[in-house]
Write a protein that holds these residues in place. Structure first.
Motif, mmCIF file in Angstrom:
data_model
loop_
_atom_site.group_PDB
_atom_site.id
_atom_site.type_symbol
_atom_site.label_atom_id
_atom_site.label_comp_id
_atom_site.label_asym_id
_atom_site.label_seq_id
_atom_site.Cartn_x
_atom_site.Cartn_y
_atom_site.Cartn_z
ATOM 1 N N THR A 116 44.297 37.843 29.612
ATOM 2 C CA THR A 116 45.536 38.011 30.506
ATOM 3 C C THR A 116 45.072 38.353 31.808
ATOM 4 O OG1 THR A 116 46.654 38.522 28.226
ATOM 5 C CG2 THR A 116 47.814 39.154 30.238
ATOM 6 N N ASP B 47 49.153 31.516 28.783
ATOM 7 C CA ASP B 47 48.495 32.708 28.315
ATOM 8 C C ASP B 47 48.770 32.900 26.906
ATOM 9 O OD1 ASP B 47 46.822 34.966 27.949
ATOM 10 O OD2 ASP B 47 48.416 36.403 28.697
ATOM 11 N N GLU B 48 47.771 32.452 25.751
ATOM 12 C CA GLU B 48 47.993 32.660 24.457
ATOM 13 C C GLU B 48 49.409 32.178 24.064
ATOM 14 O OE1 GLU B 48 46.672 35.920 22.181
ATOM 15 O OE2 GLU B 48 45.473 36.456 23.856
HETATM 16 MG MG LIG Z 1 46.478 39.044 26.536
#
Ligand SMILES: [Mg+2]
Ligand SMILES: Nc1ncnc2c1ncn2[C@@H]1O[C@H](COP(=O)(O)OP(=O)(O)OP(=O)(O)O)[C@@H](O)[C@H]1O
Lengths: 404, 240
Positions: B41, B158-159
């Motif tokens: 992140t 992000d994920e």
């Molecule tokens: Mg993260």
């Protein structure tokens, strides 16, 4: 920073907030009805209380003086001119006073008739209960009635001697109230209104501020927002202006509420104590200055609110911080609330919240000191700049922007 | 298209990202693979100009993240995992419009784009409904549409599948592939090797802030003589 971006954010935030019931209630509805409601409750209460105090003042004669002759004297010479006083029969007058059945007890010498004849003083004893407001007030009312009776007797005697009653009144005092606008006693205007305006403007932005930063973080909308083109300064300013707008909306709401109240019932501005509202003439320049000070107060508090909402780790925490801020705003508000226009000192004009209270008191009090008003405006603008800079510095801090 | 050059991010004494470099060419999907707390992140936030690198730099589509952050942001679309991050009190169209306006689009361009996106994502029925009234799946579609309203050349994910059920995760995968087919350059973070294997052209494995390995899937398999990438990942991450 781009004005276009600021306006996009502002427009969206206003639209968003206007759809939030909580914001509408606390920023618009509450300020609008607050003063009329206080009026109805307090005004109605005070009026009823005053009425209760002055009307139906029940008195009884003490056991020893409860004879037909005394009753006749009281009826004819005292009660006939004071219809609000009522003479009742009481088995046990002291007990009756205790039980609130009567408000005071009269004890009159049985030999009053001869003494009156002879020109000797008659002894009248007034028994009442100092711990009861109504009994206390009744004692005043009854003793005034007795005084009047006494004066009548004096006049009769002087007339009997063939003298002019004015003979015994060598001096006559006439009092004239020179207080500007004759509002010396006007609680609503001088005390409540400046206080309400200042507090509501100071706290009016709180729901908006909580929502616009802490709320966005909580709902995960903040990070996507930060990845759009505008710089942080534009985002901050857009949000800041939205919060300021809502604190101003509170101000407008108060004034609208007041006006509606006034139209419905002109006495509604006075809490029923002092009903003279004619002849208020407000100085337009001073009013403009006071409104500018109010706007600056709203902006200062918006800056603090946005800052606290940014610092907070969660929505709940933001609410906690902002309730403390509300309390902090109340303190200077209450401290000055009961002051009169003549008590204002220059120091008060440089303190946030106090300065707005003071400015409105001054205007409503009628004697304007422009130096103090300008002083208040200049210091207010400094507060606006400082708080906005503080909020902006937080928006640049990675530590507070991304806490997770 | 994307150039990360020696990115370092420290939070106080703690180094979250340590000298990470990689490059992604146009139209490529680059997978950033790592465990929880690896620094994925943080890396993506530096690419998106939300965090300033302690040292190092990133250049996206020729724009320097530190010198021209606004230009960089105008080129990227972002979809972060977990919540969809829509404004509940705004309609889907209003949510999309807000991001379009912020990214410099004209009103009429936005209107046309929403019409097009609503059709593409099957949102015509609920595009004028408030986000709070939508199902999870509808919200996800709205979030997809919002992330590409300004037709960015670069997408950062992000994920994006964390916490999603299988069908929702597949919708995300389809969306990523759709972005690729439109020629977008994509960086995508995940902690699941199978997901990365399925989607990515090249991967970088990040562990405790350091990029411990990177290359195409084939390159990695050859280099480590191992066909099971899952095992390779565990070995790389466990070794350090
Ligand atoms: Mg993260
Ligand atoms: N704002 C911050 N302040 C301090 N430490 C941070 C901050 N953001 C991240 N970290 C730390 O940096 C490290 C890397 O975090 P990061 O969020 O980049 O990891 P990640 O790979 O995305 O992990 P996850 O899979 O949990 O999302 C973590 O140890 C995290 O605690």
């Amino acid at each position: 920073m781009k004005l276009k971006h600021v306006m996009i954010v502002l427009r969206k935030e206003v639209k968003d907030l206007l759809r939030d019931r909580r914001t509408i209630i606390s920023s618009i509805l509450l300020p609008m009805i607050l003063i009329p409601v206080i009026n109805i409750v307090m005004g109605g209460g005070i009026q009823k209380f005053e009425k209760d105090m002055n009307e139906n003042v029940m008195v009884a004669l003490s056991r020893s003086s409860n004879s037909p002759e005394v009753r006749e004297l009281v009826q004819e010479r005292i009660l006939s001119k004071n219809p609000n006083i009522v003479l009742v029969d009481a088995e046990d007058p002291v007990k009756a006073l205790e039980n609130n059945e009567i408000r005071c007890i009269l004890e009159i010498e049985n030999s009053y008739a001869e003494k009156l004849e002879d020109g000797q003083p008659i002894q009248i004893t007034l028994q009442y209960d100092e711990s009861k407001t109504k009994s206390q007030a009744a004692a005043d009312i009854v003793s005034r009635a007795i005084d009047r009776f006494s004066e009548e007797v004096v006049e009769e005697r002087i007339a009997a001697l063939g003298l002019d009653p004015d003979f015994l009144q060598p001096v006559q005092v006439e009092r004239k109230n020179l207080a500007p606008n004759d509002m010396g006693n006007n609680m609503m205007l001088q005390m409540m209104l400046p206080f309400m305006i200042s507090i509501l403007v100071a706290v009016g932005g709180i729901p908006a501020a909580t929502d616009l930063v802490a709320g966005e973080k909580e709902r995960n909308t903040f990070e996507p927002l930060l990845t759009t083109m505008p710089d942080r300064g534009s985002l901050l300013l857009g949000k800041y202006l939205a919060v300021t707008l809502f604190s101003m909306v509170s101000l407008v709401a108060i004034l609208v509420g007041l006006s509606i109240g006034y139209i419905i019932n002109p006495n509604s501005l006075t809490i029923g104590i002092d009903t003279q509202l004619q002849g208020i003439s407000l100085d337009p320049l001073a009013v403009v200055l006071a409104l500018l000070i109010t706007v600056a107060l709203g902006m200062t508090f918006s800056g603090i609110q946005i800052a606290l909402s940014t610092i907070a780790k969660s929505y709940k925490e933001a609410q906690t911080y902002l309730s403390f801020l509300m309390l902090a705003a109340m303190v200077p508000g209450y401290a000055t609330m009961f002051m009169q226009a003549s008590d204002l000192s220059p120091v008060m004009f440089v303190m946030p919240v106090m300065n707005t209270v003071a400015a409105f008191k001054m205007i409503l009090g009628g004697s304007i000191n422009y130096f103090n008003l300008v002083l208040a405006l200049v210091t207010s603008i400094i507060f606006v700049i400082l708080t906005l800079m503080f909020a902006a510095s937080l928006f640049k801090k990675e530590k507070v922007m991304f806490r997770n | 298209m994307i150039e990360a050059i020696g990115l370092v991010k420290k939070f106080g004494d703690f180094t979250a990202v340590d000298n990470v470099s990689f490059s992604v060419s146009k139209g490529e999907i680059f997978g950033l693979l790592g465990e929880n707390g690896a620094g994925k992140t943080t890396t993506l936030r530096m690419l998106a100009t939300m965090l300033k690198p302690t040292s190092g730099n990133a250049v996206l589509k020729g724009y320097d993240t530190q010198k021209e952050p606004e230009k960089v942001r105008a080129q990227i679309g972002i979809l972060f995992g977990g919540e969809t991050g829509l404004y509940d009190r705004l309609t889907v169209a209003e949510n999309i419009t807000y991001f379009g306006e912020l990214n410099g689009m004209s009103r009429s361009a936005i209107r046309e784009r929403i019409r097009q996106l609503a059709q593409a994502f099957g949102m015509t029925d609920f595009v004028d409904k408030r986000a709070s009234t939508l199902s999870k799946g509808m919200k996800q579609k709205a979030a997809f549409a919002r992330s590409i309203v300004h037709d960015p050349d670069i997408m950062l994910f992000d994920e994006p599948t964390s916490g999603l059920d299988v069908t929702a995760a597949r919708d995300v995968h389809d969306f990523i592939l759709r972005c690729k087919s439109e020629g977008k350059t994509i960086v995508f973070s995940s902690h699941s090797m199978s997901e990365v294997e399925k989607l990515c052209d090249r991967i970088g494995i990040i562990h405790k802030g350091r990029l411990v390995e990177s290359g195409t899937l084939e390159e990695l398999k050859i280099k480590h003589g191992n066909n099971d990438l899952e095992e390779l990942f565990v070995r790389l991450v466990g070794a350090k």
